[in-house]
Scaffold this active site. Sequence first.
Site, PDB file in Angstrom:
ATOM      1  N   ASP A 135      42.747  41.014  43.315  1.00  9.38           N
ATOM      2  CA  ASP A 135      43.420  39.994  43.314  1.00  9.38           C
ATOM      3  C   ASP A 135      44.661  39.367  42.599  1.00  9.38           C
ATOM      4  O   ASP A 135      45.188  40.135  42.127  1.00  9.38           O
ATOM      5  CB  ASP A 135      42.461  40.599  41.565  1.00  9.38           C
ATOM      6  CG  ASP A 135      42.820  39.115  40.142  1.00  9.38           C
ATOM      7  OD1 ASP A 135      42.918  38.452  40.599  1.00  9.38           O
ATOM      8  OD2 ASP A 135      43.407  39.494  39.392  1.00  9.38           O
TER       9      ASP A 135
ATOM     10  N   ASP B  71      44.514  30.622  40.524  1.00 12.05           N
ATOM     11  CA  ASP B  71      43.872  31.766  39.815  1.00 12.05           C
ATOM     12  C   ASP B  71      42.701  32.001  41.457  1.00 12.05           C
ATOM     13  O   ASP B  71      41.906  31.240  41.317  1.00 12.05           O
ATOM     14  CB  ASP B  71      42.613  30.994  38.721  1.00 12.05           C
ATOM     15  CG  ASP B  71      42.095  32.800  38.055  1.00 12.05           C
ATOM     16  OD1 ASP B  71      42.027  33.959  38.307  1.00 12.05           O
ATOM     17  OD2 ASP B  71      40.825  32.437  37.201  1.00 12.05           O
TER      18      ASP B  71
END
Length: 451
Positions: free
Chosen positions: A327, A116
């Site tokens: 991201d 992440d």
Amino acid sequence: MGFSFPLKFLIVIVSVSILLVLPVNSTSRNNGIKRSRGFQVSLRHVDSGGNFTKLERLQRAMKRGRHRLNRLSVLAAVGPLAEDADVKSQIHSGSGEFLMELSIGTPPSPFEAILDTGSDLVWTQCKPCRQCFTQKSPIFDPKKSSSFSKLPCGHKLCAALPMSSCDEGCEYTYAYGDYSTTQGTMGSETFTFDDKVSIPNVAFGCGDDNEGTGFSQGAGLVGLGRGPLSLVSQLTEPKFSYCLTAIGGGDGIDDTSAKSTLLMGSLAGIKPGKSGKVVTTALAKNPLQPSFYYITLKGITVGGTRLPIPESSFNLASDGSGGMIIDSGTTITYLEGKAFEAVKKEFVKQMDLPADTSGSTGLELCFTLPADADDITVPKMIFHFDGEDADLDLPGENYIIADKSSGMACLAMGSSGSMSIFGNVQQQNMLVVHDLTKETLSFVPTQCDQL
């Protein structure tokens, strides 16, 4: 100006593939770790091995991506400086789209963790569990590891936690935007990557109370954000890069053999003489969310037209809203609403195909493919980032997705309320280098399945 795509070239592929990604040709800090060794790890998509077609995998990822977008947009504006920061600053982005294999402890205990880039903490489930979710690998038992120690309350990484307390050691609570939480004791441990490289003294969360649905694919999470708790920040050389293969496989069902790659530390840089054109832009900062990788987008060109999008559409506001982050855990790119409408309008204008308004794919802009088409032409697309020569000219397959079976070609982008996100479809087959020392982000065209 555009890309010409010969459909007849892919007749064999089309016959066994539900979703065809168009191949198109252009026409127009250191926190205590003592080693500086880099390492390389294979990544797999969370849906790999699930017997999904490309279209199904994309739709599943888009559903997660929309939820992640909503969480990130809220979090960016309610960060540590918010009035009710005692509550809101404890929330982080949530799980990502890729899993990595690693081991913890001495002797090494293998497990799989979610990667992440939108959060910082590294953690795994630990015995004895008060509340733990089911995982494939054995739950880590710190009592059986000779290299485990508790992190003292006075450690600077204990102080870096958004919520902590002191009992027999540094106790933590870490919450995510999907209401999943992990609680436990902060420890220091040896982590092993690629079964070769062991990194000692990594601060991590040893979670004995872990609740929620956000972690079901892995046995923990590896945060790669910009904060001091993340794995990359704890390396002697705080740098990482990843290279993501194109979504799905070529046989209609997800191909698990095409692994993506994560490179950390000294291996993460750009290799002179082996790279294509390097596009580098500065990383911007949002004081309300210092962990996110913000980049400054100045504008977008479609075909030969620089779109009339005010730069303010992508500005980071003083209240923490807006801006653009890159991201790995969001699938398609989301653009601020008015900016996306300008992109959508220009594609409708330049694509010589009728627009489809059924919404059957879940994507916001699609076009009907002629049944007898041998090729289609799609306009070029360039993202103009801040910096000298920081124009990213995307390959056509990084923004147009064609589904021969349904007879549609779709733009792999969508609209958002405020924050924009540069998603992983747009990043595929690029080495994306995050350098926390130079505070830069670079894109390097790369055949990711050959790394």
